[in-house]
Write a protein that holds these residues in place. Structure first.
Motif, PDB file in Angstrom:
ATOM      1  N   GLY A  66     -74.100 -35.873  34.213  1.00  0.00           N
ATOM      2  CA  GLY A  66     -74.097 -37.272  34.620  1.00  0.00           C
ATOM      3  C   GLY A  66     -73.718 -38.200  33.491  1.00  0.00           C
ATOM      4  N   GLY A  67     -74.727 -38.687  32.776  1.00  0.00           N
ATOM      5  CA  GLY A  67     -74.495 -39.676  31.734  1.00  0.00           C
ATOM      6  C   GLY A  67     -73.579 -39.208  30.618  1.00  0.00           C
ATOM      7  N   ALA A  68     -73.650 -37.938  30.260  1.00  0.00           N
ATOM      8  CA  ALA A  68     -72.815 -37.431  29.164  1.00  0.00           C
ATOM      9  C   ALA A  68     -71.398 -37.096  29.617  1.00  0.00           C
ATOM     10  CB  ALA A  68     -73.464 -36.198  28.532  1.00  0.00           C
ATOM     11  N   GLY A  69     -71.174 -37.003  30.923  1.00  0.00           N
ATOM     12  CA  GLY A  69     -69.830 -36.782  31.446  1.00  0.00           C
ATOM     13  C   GLY A  69     -69.244 -35.407  31.191  1.00  0.00           C
ATOM     14  N   ILE A  70     -70.102 -34.401  31.004  1.00  0.00           N
ATOM     15  CA  ILE A  70     -69.615 -33.041  30.760  1.00  0.00           C
ATOM     16  C   ILE A  70     -69.299 -32.362  32.098  1.00  0.00           C
ATOM     17  CG2 ILE A  70     -70.225 -30.769  29.831  1.00  0.00           C
ATOM     18  CD1 ILE A  70     -69.749 -32.883  27.691  1.00  0.00           C
TER      19      ILE A  70
END
Length: 270
Positions: A66-70
């Motif tokens: 999610g937040g880290a976009g991995i």
């Protein structure tokens, strides 16, 4: 794919199957249950610890997807499937995310083949996480993971089964070195506070019991576990007990009482 693996031996305990027993699964034998029961006699809270580690893993991969976009994950020593697995948690957030599982247990390999049928973005490799040079050259790893873009490498309850003679810090250093800039690592590891406390004595006792039963398991100090993160920047809240790891909001679980000897952390490679 798994032709060089030994047959499943129901008379010898397996790390993956013993963990399955701790998680309340069904893919284990009496010999694995015996190990589980003996560890519970020494440390009754160990079953809760195993469950909390799994909950942490799911929170960690949700944070990463999610937040880290991995959008690509390498899950080393993935173990047997449970109620929720890395690919399911990740692909609910990003249906296109690629997940490659790695394990060398023959029962896990059998389940891994079944995972391949779920979708074309979930893959399984029979491999030994202690051999990073070989594993990183595996055709499935190189085909489905783009090593020019950030990814996440997961070591959930794995490195404490790598003996000191196999240089776990050196193994992790090779993985970190291979990861592209902007990648993340996620690690959970059994912990010995080494402070003369009853918790330190318990860590030694459980380690001795595991080694007698399975010839594996090393409880390490905070400093030793921190060494696995060398070359990365650990994200908040740092290296903490699994139920304390809530990077995207306030802690919403109550403080857990007892001698829970496990540390978890997620870190980013600059």
């Amino acid at each position: 794919m798994a032709t060089n693996l030994p047959e499943i031996d129901p008379t010898v305990p397996s790390i993956a199957r013993v963990y399955d027993a701790f998680l309340g699964g069904k893919d284990h034998y009496e010999v694995d249950r015996q190990v589980y029961q003996q560890i519970l006699q020494v440390a009754p809270e160990s079953a809760r610890t195993g469950q909390e580690a799994r909950y942490w893993l799911i929170r960690a991969v949700r944070f990463l997807a999610g937040g880290a976009g991995i959008d690509q994950f390498l899950d080393l020593g993935s173990g047997l499937p449970t109620a929720e697995n890395t690919h399911q948690a990740v692909q609910r957030i990003n249906a296109e995310a690629q997940v490659v599982y790695v394990d060398n247990d023959p029962m896990v390999a059998a389940h891994g083949r079944a995972l391949l049928e779920e979708n074309d973005r979930t893959h399984f490799v029979v491999g030994d996480l202690r051999q990073p040079e070989e594993l990183l050259q595996d055709p499935t790893v190189t085909r489905y993971l783009d090593w020019t873009r950030p990814m996440a490498l997961i070591q959930c309850n794995t490195l404490h089964h790598v003996a000191d003679k196999d240089d776990p810090a050196g193994v992790m250093a090779k993985y970190v070195d291979a990861l592209p800039s902007g990648s993340y690592i996620a690690i959970s590891h059994l912990y010995n506070p080494a402070d003369g406390s009853t918790r330190a004595e318990l860590a030694q006792e459980v380690q001795s019991r595991f080694k007698a039963l399975m010839d594996t398991c090393v409880f390490r100090t905070r400093e030793q576990i921190e060494a696995f993160f060398t070359g990365t920047e650990i994200v908040e809240p740092g290296l903490v007990h699994p139920w304390e790891w809530w990077p995207d909001g306030p802690l919403i679980t109550p403080k857990v009482d007892g001698d829970y000897l496990l540390l978890t952390g997620v870190a980013r490679k600059p």
